[in-house]
Write an enzyme that holds these catalytic residues in place. Structure first.
Site, PDB file in Angstrom:
ATOM      1  N   ASP A 405       0.922  -1.156  -0.037  1.00 40.07           N
ATOM      2  CA  ASP A 405       0.063  -0.028   0.187  1.00 40.07           C
ATOM      3  C   ASP A 405       0.829   1.363   0.132  1.00 40.07           C
ATOM      4  O   ASP A 405       2.191   1.100   0.130  1.00 40.07           O
ATOM      5  CB  ASP A 405      -0.832  -0.052   1.361  1.00 40.07           C
ATOM      6  CG  ASP A 405      -1.924   1.107   1.292  1.00 40.07           C
ATOM      7  OD1 ASP A 405      -2.159   1.487   0.173  1.00 40.07           O
ATOM      8  OD2 ASP A 405      -2.217   1.506   2.419  1.00 40.07           O
ATOM      9  N   GLU A 408       2.785   5.019  -3.899  1.00 37.83           N
ATOM     10  CA  GLU A 408       2.705   6.017  -4.985  1.00 37.83           C
ATOM     11  C   GLU A 408       4.084   6.635  -5.199  1.00 37.83           C
ATOM     12  O   GLU A 408       4.448   6.975  -6.215  1.00 37.83           O
ATOM     13  CB  GLU A 408       1.591   6.937  -4.774  1.00 37.83           C
ATOM     14  CG  GLU A 408       0.183   6.537  -4.907  1.00 37.83           C
ATOM     15  CD  GLU A 408      -0.261   5.489  -3.766  1.00 37.83           C
ATOM     16  OE1 GLU A 408       0.262   5.530  -2.818  1.00 37.83           O
ATOM     17  OE2 GLU A 408      -1.108   4.452  -4.050  1.00 37.83           O
ATOM     18  N   ASP A 483      -9.033   4.254  -1.782  1.00 39.34           N
ATOM     19  CA  ASP A 483      -9.740   4.675  -0.870  1.00 39.34           C
ATOM     20  C   ASP A 483     -11.167   5.389  -1.347  1.00 39.34           C
ATOM     21  O   ASP A 483     -11.374   6.547  -1.367  1.00 39.34           O
ATOM     22  CB  ASP A 483      -9.009   5.746   0.262  1.00 39.34           C
ATOM     23  CG  ASP A 483      -7.897   4.993   0.756  1.00 39.34           C
ATOM     24  OD1 ASP A 483      -7.974   3.806   1.116  1.00 39.34           O
ATOM     25  OD2 ASP A 483      -6.876   5.826   1.378  1.00 39.34           O
TER      26      ASP A 483
HETATM   27  C1  GLC Z   1      -4.535   3.492   2.958  1.00 34.80           C
HETATM   28  C2  GLC Z   1      -4.815   2.278   2.108  1.00 34.80           C
HETATM   29  C3  GLC Z   1      -6.013   1.573   3.105  1.00 34.80           C
HETATM   30  C4  GLC Z   1      -5.412   1.150   4.313  1.00 34.80           C
HETATM   31  C5  GLC Z   1      -4.914   2.378   4.979  1.00 34.80           C
HETATM   32  C6  GLC Z   1      -4.084   2.016   6.403  1.00 34.80           C
HETATM   33  O1  GLC Z   1      -5.443   4.444   3.205  1.00 34.80           O
HETATM   34  O2  GLC Z   1      -5.305   2.613   0.906  1.00 34.80           O
HETATM   35  O3  GLC Z   1      -6.595   0.720   2.343  1.00 34.80           O
HETATM   36  O4  GLC Z   1      -6.637   0.771   5.203  1.00 34.80           O
HETATM   37  O5  GLC Z   1      -4.150   3.110   4.129  1.00 34.80           O
HETATM   38  O6  GLC Z   1      -3.167   1.113   6.109  1.00 34.80           O
END
Ligand code: GLC
Length: 799
Positions: A405, A408, A483
């Protein structure tokens, strides 16, 4: 500065007179007087590459997007010179390059123009960063439509829109907002029933204008790098998408469990809570294959560590969950906490693995643990190190899969939300700044993760997920749309995004079902699950701020609906797995937007909601509250309503009833749909019998079922089973032929054949040309029969 050898207009520079023309096997070089070189490469009969240099100099030819195994080869190449142009002919295309302007026109062999330059290539020198802003403008053909471009949260048809590619952490994004998490600079153009595609393989920030600024012009440009694009000719959209997908690659088959239902939340902890969730699934008999641990499992958000207070013995917990049929997926982010006591940080510093700023120091930015350093995944030795970090992490805990995650990379508390643009990257030996590496940073992270997970879960298959992606990332990882929000509009967005990703070569994708931010009500949740079970990746995930989002978090009715749809997904696993196999093997998108399905029918060109799941299901989500059904477009052909069995003829819009416990769902006539029994998780049961739901058609239809062990690599050595069925229906006859391939022995011995829409009563059954007594094959009621799985021809004769 205007020089007399260069054409300048509004600050842009243009190529002028071609003064040199060279051919070098599959490549052609056209050089202009003012130092522009156009390199045309013939990759396949209908795949071309165009690259432009200025000042006589190409950049190093290197791409992260292109699959090393992409197909190459053509069978015909002719050239011709006239007084005004150079012409190149393949067995599918003719390319004409104007000698005065270097403008290109591409047509089919009948001379129908597919794509033509308006101003063509032009550029602007960039005195701030060096290099050029490279631009291309093309003429939009009459009635041309545009599709593709990754995760854009906007109407399927991009005509009239301008979009940008710069992978961005976009929490709670909205409709039409962008850029989002992915950069897939690939689009499909369709006009006169002929489709082509363009993939602009440039990792800088790119921009596409589809007749937005000027009604008859389509243009694309990049903030740096080269004008370097691939052209794919259809004329079918399916051919364009397959050619693009062949060039940028497909994943290997994932473990079958990854196609089950997955439950996630930010975050499930401590261990007791995780166990409770697991138990509840089994108690309520709602199938589920995987549970996700978000950042809170870590020790102070340090990647590759465990919070020992909440998870005292991860190995035991994961193995206990496994005994109950759950796989454990854990998150790993790129930000490595700046902490001298933390081994990953230490190793990174000692070995110079972190990205640095232009002036020298390590680049730091804030993420969950506070200040972090960021591995330079564009350096092969850093990728190797990163892959290696998974060895003890996986061996010590037994975890099954990894979720990458914030890649980017997302950086907090800065307006750009990402790394400073002067950050340096190795770029596999082509050093550059973040302007060039940004869009592929997450891709290279998940690539390294994939390499590691694949190695350390061996002989099992890896399953890896990423949020950021550039074209080609589909080779390594599954993805989700980031998100989103628990609103009806986001249900619409999820539908469009997943279809668009599928049309852009990236099929293994799903949304956070129910919405990540905010809290859905039961109705929205139920409607979203009804859509989500038809997405290649099916996971509920939520931020957890606003309450729970498990199948039982609403009322009993919702729980029942959710169970029913998850059960349907589990029944359709062999169908879904076959879709994946065709995607992996042939680049066929798992979901098909209606325009892909029937481009000849112009009604489909602006449809957004309806899509085809695999080859034979038509799905259309309900996207508003209190609906008893909706209007939708049924594409041409005859379709069976899945719920009522009614046969409808497509080619028009119609009202389809769909109460809260249903989703508008149709099956194409002639289809043979394989079904497994409901299981609580993949592998819970040995499949004793395969159900084939047969939908009668007067005429011919093909169906395929692919199966293998669902794990491991035997399938690569022939250990698979492919059944190709040919169905032929006549007014009083139904013939099903089976053609088998592969050495995998499926566990079941027989098929239960469910007959739908049969217009006659069966009076005689022949299996492989031998008559069998009706009583011996008939199962309870008239419409099911039981036959040995090895039959070659099944012949049903009616009265
Ligand atoms: C980011 C991710 C989400 C995750 C969060 C905490 O917002 O997109 O899926 O739950 O980080 O790790």
């Amino acid at each position: 500065m205007i020089t007399n050898t260069e054409l300048e207009y509004k600050g842009n520079l243009y190529p002028n007179q071609v003064t040199d023309y060279q051919k070098d096997s599959d490549k052609f070089y056209l050089t202009t007087e003012n130092g522009v070189i156009l390199e045309i490469t013939v990759i396949r009969n209908s795949v071309l590459r165009f690259r432009y240099a200025t000042q006589h100099t190409f950049e190093p030819d290197f791409s992260y997007a292109i699959d090393p195994d992409a197909s190459r080869g053509f069978n015909e190449l002719l050239e011709e010179e006239t007084t005004t142009d150079y012409r190149i002919f393949t067995s599918k295309l003719q390319i004409l390059v104007d000698k005065k302007t270097l403008r290109v026109q591409i047509s089919d062999l009948e001379g129908n123009i597919l794509n033509e330059d308006e101003l063509g290539f032009h550029w602007e020198e960039n005195y701030e960063h060096g290099g050029n802003t490279v631009k291309m403008s093309k003429i939009t053909q009459p009635s041309e439509s545009f599709y593709g471009m990754g995760d854009k949260a906007t109407h399927t048809n991009l005509k009239g829109r301008r979009v940008h590619n710069w992978v961005t952490d976009q929490y709670a994004y909205g409709k039409d907002q962008e850029p989002l998490y992915k950069a897939v600079p690939f689009f499909i153009g369709l006009h006169d029933n002929r489709a082509y595609g363009i993939f602009f393989d440039n990792t800088f920030r790119t921009h596409f204008d589809f007749s937005h600024e000027r009604r008859n012009i389509t243009s694309f440009w990049a903030d740096g790098g080269e004008m370097n694009y691939y052209f794919f000719y259809g004329p079918a959209i399916s051919r364009v998408v397959q050619a693009y997908t062949d060039l940028t690659g497909t994943p290997e088959l994932p473990p079958l469990w990854s196609l089950g239902y997955h439950q996630s939340k930010w975050s499930y902890y401590p261990e007791k809570r995780v166990k409770e969730i697991a138990r509840k699934f089994r108690k309520l008999k709602i199938p589920c294959d995987a549970l996700y641990l978000d950042i809170d499992y870590m020790d102070g958000f340090r990647c590759f560590t465990w919070d020992k207070k909440h998870f005292p013995d991860p190995k035991r917990m994961i193995s206990e969950l496994e005994e109950e049929g759950f796989k454990t997926v854990v998150m790993i982010d790129p930000g490595i906490k700046v902490d001298r006591e933390y081994s990953v940080y230490q190793e990174g510093m000692e070995n110079d693995y972190f990205c640095k700023r232009a002036d020298g120091p390590v680049m730091t930015g804030k993420v969950w643990p506070g200040p972090c350093a960021f591995p330079d995944y564009t350096d092969p030795k850093v990728r190797e190190w990163w892959a290696g970090l998974y060895e003890s992490f996986i061996k010590d805990s037994g975890l099954h899969a990894v979720w990458n995650d914030m890649n980017e990379p997302a950086v907090m508390e800065v307006p750009t939300k990402t790394a400073p643009l002067d950050t340096r990257h190795n770029y596999d030996g082509n050093p550059c700044s973040h302007r060039k590496a940004h869009n592929i940073y997450g891709m290279q992270m998940v690539r390294a993760t994939y390499d590691g997970v694949k190695k350390y879960v061996f002989p099992k298959r890896p399953f890896v997920i990423t949020r950021a992606a550039y074209a080609g990332t589909q080779r390594f990882a599954c993805t989700w749309t980031g998100d989103n929000v628990a609103t009806w509009e986001h249900l619409w967005i999820a539908n469009v995004q997943v279809q668009r990703m599928c049309m852009s070569g990236y099929s293994f994708v799903g949304s956070d079902i129910g919405g990540f931010a905010e809290q859905p009500n039961g109705e929205l949740f139920a409607r979203w699950v009804q859509l989500g079970v038809f997405h290649p990746f099916c996971r509920v995930h939520s931020s957890g701020d606003h309450g729970d989002q498990e199948p039982w978090s609403f009322d009993a009715e919702v729980t029942g609906i959710v169970r029913k749809f998850i059960e349907l997904r589990y029944q359709l696993l062999p169908y879904l797995y076959t879709m994946f196999w065709r995607y992996a093997k042939e680049g066929v998108p798992m979901l098909k937007s209606l325009v892909y399905y029937d481009q000849e029918d112009t009604q489909t060109h602006f449809r957004t909601d309806e899509f085809v799941f695999g080859d034979h299901f038509l799905v259309c989500p309900i996207q508003e509250p209190n609906a008893k059904g909706r209007r939708m477009y049924i594409p041409r052909g005859n379709w069976y309503n899945f719920w009522t069995g009614e046969l409808v003829t497509g080619g028009s819009e119609r009202w389809v009833a769909s109460d809260i416990d249903k989703i508008p769902l149709f099956i194409k006539e002639g289809a043979i749909i394989p079904k497994y029994p409901v299981q609580q998780y993949v592998g819970e049961k040995t499949i004793e019998q395969l159900t084939l739901s047969v939908y009668y058609k007067e005429g011919d239809e093909q169906s395929t079922i692919y199966e293998d062990a669902g794990e491991g690599y035997d399938y690569k050595k022939g250990g698979y089973s492919v059944r190709n069925f040919r169905l032929r229906g006549k007014p009083k006859e139904l013939i099903i032929q089976q053609f088998k391939d592969g050495t995998y022995i499926t566990p079941y011995k027989s098929f239960k054949i469910n007959l739908n829409g049969l217009p006659f009563k069966i009076s005689k059954v022949e299996v492989d040309n031998e008559k069998v007594p009706l009583e011996s094959v008939r199962l309870n009621g008239d419409n099911s029969i039981e036959v040995d799985k090895n039959f070659n021809v099944l012949h049903l004769i009616g009265r």
